[in-house]
Design an enzyme around this catalytic site. Structure first.
Site, PDB file in Angstrom:
ATOM      1  N   ARG A 179       0.239  -9.032   4.693  1.00 33.67           N
ATOM      2  CA  ARG A 179      -0.033 -10.421   4.330  1.00 33.67           C
ATOM      3  C   ARG A 179       0.949 -11.291   5.105  1.00 33.67           C
ATOM      4  O   ARG A 179       2.050 -10.857   5.462  1.00 33.67           O
ATOM      5  CB  ARG A 179       0.146 -10.640   2.835  1.00 33.67           C
ATOM      6  CG  ARG A 179      -0.727  -9.771   1.948  1.00 33.67           C
ATOM      7  CD  ARG A 179      -0.416 -10.026   0.486  1.00 33.67           C
ATOM      8  NE  ARG A 179      -1.253  -9.232  -0.413  1.00 33.67           N
ATOM      9  CZ  ARG A 179      -0.937  -8.028  -0.892  1.00 33.67           C
ATOM     10  NH1 ARG A 179       0.230  -7.483  -0.568  1.00 33.67           N
ATOM     11  NH2 ARG A 179      -1.761  -7.377  -1.701  1.00 33.67           N
ATOM     12  N   LYS A 203       3.223  -8.079  -3.402  1.00 33.37           N
ATOM     13  CA  LYS A 203       3.023  -8.811  -4.653  1.00 33.37           C
ATOM     14  C   LYS A 203       3.727  -8.093  -5.798  1.00 33.37           C
ATOM     15  O   LYS A 203       3.795  -6.869  -5.836  1.00 33.37           O
ATOM     16  CB  LYS A 203       1.528  -8.936  -4.960  1.00 33.37           C
ATOM     17  CG  LYS A 203       0.790  -9.886  -4.021  1.00 33.37           C
ATOM     18  CD  LYS A 203      -0.650 -10.067  -4.469  1.00 33.37           C
ATOM     19  CE  LYS A 203      -1.365 -11.108  -3.616  1.00 33.37           C
ATOM     20  NZ  LYS A 203      -2.768 -11.307  -4.042  1.00 33.37           N
ATOM     21  N   HIS A 271      -5.046 -14.378   7.730  1.00 31.40           N
ATOM     22  CA  HIS A 271      -5.429 -13.389   6.721  1.00 31.40           C
ATOM     23  C   HIS A 271      -6.643 -12.582   7.167  1.00 31.40           C
ATOM     24  O   HIS A 271      -6.815 -11.430   6.745  1.00 31.40           O
ATOM     25  CB  HIS A 271      -5.725 -14.076   5.382  1.00 31.40           C
ATOM     26  CG  HIS A 271      -5.667 -13.144   4.216  1.00 31.40           C
ATOM     27  ND1 HIS A 271      -4.500 -12.512   3.822  1.00 31.40           N
ATOM     28  CD2 HIS A 271      -6.626 -12.697   3.360  1.00 31.40           C
ATOM     29  CE1 HIS A 271      -4.740 -11.740   2.781  1.00 31.40           C
ATOM     30  NE2 HIS A 271      -6.026 -11.835   2.486  1.00 31.40           N
ATOM     31  N   ARG A 274      -5.628  -9.334   8.637  1.00 31.25           N
ATOM     32  CA  ARG A 274      -5.391  -8.267   7.657  1.00 31.25           C
ATOM     33  C   ARG A 274      -6.722  -7.637   7.235  1.00 31.25           C
ATOM     34  O   ARG A 274      -6.831  -6.414   7.130  1.00 31.25           O
ATOM     35  CB  ARG A 274      -4.661  -8.847   6.449  1.00 31.25           C
ATOM     36  CG  ARG A 274      -4.494  -7.894   5.268  1.00 31.25           C
ATOM     37  CD  ARG A 274      -3.624  -8.573   4.215  1.00 31.25           C
ATOM     38  NE  ARG A 274      -3.790  -8.033   2.880  1.00 31.25           N
ATOM     39  CZ  ARG A 274      -3.091  -7.005   2.382  1.00 31.25           C
ATOM     40  NH1 ARG A 274      -2.193  -6.398   3.136  1.00 31.25           N
ATOM     41  NH2 ARG A 274      -3.276  -6.592   1.154  1.00 31.25           N
ATOM     42  N   HIS A 297      -2.530  -2.498  -2.249  1.00 34.88           N
ATOM     43  CA  HIS A 297      -3.413  -2.879  -3.348  1.00 34.88           C
ATOM     44  C   HIS A 297      -3.080  -2.047  -4.584  1.00 34.88           C
ATOM     45  O   HIS A 297      -2.975  -0.823  -4.508  1.00 34.88           O
ATOM     46  CB  HIS A 297      -4.881  -2.646  -2.979  1.00 34.88           C
ATOM     47  CG  HIS A 297      -5.421  -3.654  -2.020  1.00 34.88           C
ATOM     48  ND1 HIS A 297      -6.563  -3.436  -1.271  1.00 34.88           N
ATOM     49  CD2 HIS A 297      -4.991  -4.899  -1.687  1.00 34.88           C
ATOM     50  CE1 HIS A 297      -6.799  -4.500  -0.516  1.00 34.88           C
ATOM     51  NE2 HIS A 297      -5.869  -5.399  -0.754  1.00 34.88           N
ATOM     52  N   TYR A 306     -13.946  -3.431   1.271  1.00 39.05           N
ATOM     53  CA  TYR A 306     -14.075  -3.251   2.717  1.00 39.05           C
ATOM     54  C   TYR A 306     -15.170  -2.258   3.072  1.00 39.05           C
ATOM     55  O   TYR A 306     -15.703  -2.297   4.180  1.00 39.05           O
ATOM     56  CB  TYR A 306     -12.732  -2.828   3.314  1.00 39.05           C
ATOM     57  CG  TYR A 306     -11.701  -3.922   3.214  1.00 39.05           C
ATOM     58  CD1 TYR A 306     -11.794  -5.061   4.002  1.00 39.05           C
ATOM     59  CD2 TYR A 306     -10.651  -3.834   2.307  1.00 39.05           C
ATOM     60  CE1 TYR A 306     -10.869  -6.077   3.897  1.00 39.05           C
ATOM     61  CE2 TYR A 306      -9.714  -4.851   2.195  1.00 39.05           C
ATOM     62  CZ  TYR A 306      -9.831  -5.973   2.983  1.00 39.05           C
ATOM     63  OH  TYR A 306      -8.917  -6.982   2.867  1.00 39.05           O
TER      64      TYR A 306
END
Length: 340
Positions: A179, A203, A271, A274, A297, A306
């Site tokens: 990110r 995150k 983004h 990515r 994730h 994806y």
């Protein structure tokens, strides 16, 4: 020095307190502190939660004719909540934003109930708006390579270290799937010189190890060799022209200029690189669990989107190329009567 959870909550609640009665403001600050402590949310995510709750409270103020207190929240009817959502919808707000506002309000309501400060049952009784399902928009392999190639900007009148810096950041986005916040949050300590893997903080302040392919390592080495500033071990690796941390906006503008020069669509953003990293790996046979770990994730379902992108691209190619996929022209009408 890192901020405490209480300090993060106070900073996030700064704008929220103006929209809240004193009892709601105090409860909201405790709610944000809990999110910071239990869920380890980033400062920006906390501020987003606070902004969304502030919007709900301001709309409730307009609807009720007074600043809502805890007693007002407990007394809300489903019609009151629907009125708030309808007012935002009339402002042209997208369904996804309405869902986000409702999610923030529900999170706050759960906190109130947990603390014995009231139950806002009306929020649970209102159905969230339907959000159209969208897929990530990666760029093609050729476009991603062009964006990540330093030669694409060779003619720009910029200092060599700035060009090398931007190339290194873009290399991390496409070559390592970071990110933009993760790339700009790197420190020299997290990226030892000559390393083939780096420590990334994602995150929720969760760290992960990400391998580096040779072109990405080379781009990082080039930037460090040309950077005119002293790079302290725990300071930001990527610097702006005046020596401060590099702003995400600079990276966004850089990619915007490049996509204009390359004739790419507006969906070619930092983004999107990515997204391209994940989609291109999957298309080349990458294992989805490994891609999940590389992207950081928490849930596999987030990564599985994806597979839908890859399937959509495959079906588009199939429909364009397969002879049986094309609609045949209608057959000429056959005469029904005999000739005289």
């Amino acid at each position: 020095m890192a901020m405490t959870d209480a300090e993060k909550a106070a900073r996030a609640a700064h704008g929220l307190l103006a929209a809240a009665a004193p009892d709601v403001g105090a409860a909201a600050q405790a709610w944000l502190a809990r999110l910071a402590h239990e869920r380890r949310l980033s400062q920006k995510t906390l501020e987003a939660y606070a902004r969304d709750l502030a919007v709900v409270l301001l709309r409730l103020k307009d609807h009720l004719g007074r600043v809502p207190g805890l007693a007002d929240l407990s007394a809300l009817a489903p019609a009151d909540v629907r009125a708030v959502l309808a007012a935002r919808r009339a402002d042209g707000v997208a369904p996804r934003t309405l869902v986000r506002l409702l999610a923030a309000a529900r999170s706050f309501a759960r906190h109130l109930e947990r603390e014995g400060q009231g139950k806002v049952g009306a929020l649970a009784a209102v159905r969230a708006p339907k959000v159209p399902k969208g897929l990530p928009k990666p760029v093609s392999v050729a476009a991603a390579r062009a964006l990540a190639d330093p030669a694409t900007r060779a003619g720009e009148d910029r200092e060599p270290w700035v060009l090398a810096r931007d190339a290194a950041v873009i290399a991390l986005l496409y070559g390592a799937g970071l990110r933009i916040s993760e790339a700009l949050g790197l420190t020299p300590r997290a990226v030892p010189e000559g390393t083939d893997q780096i420590t990334v903080t994602g995150k929720g302040s969760k760290t992960r190890m990400v391998p580096l392919i040779a072109p990405v390592s080379a781009a990082l080495s080039e930037y460090r060799a040309l950077c005119p500033m002293a790079l302290a071990p725990d300071a930001p690796l990527f610097r702006g022209a005046k020596g401060g941390p590099l702003s995400p906006r600079i990276v966004q503008l850089t990619v915007a200029r490049m996509r204009g020069a390359l004739g790419l669509s507006e969906t070619a953003t930092p983004h999107a690189l990515r997204h391209s990293f994940a989609t291109h790996l999957l298309a080349r046979g990458g294992e989805i669990r490994a891609i999940q770990e590389l992207l950081g994730h928490a849930s596999l379902s987030t990564t599985q989107v994806y597979t839908e992108v890859d399937t959509a691209a495959l079906m588009a190619a199939y429909r364009a190329a397969h002879p049986r996929a094309r609609v045949a022209p209608p057959a000429p009408a056959q005469p029904t009567g005999r000739r005289a």
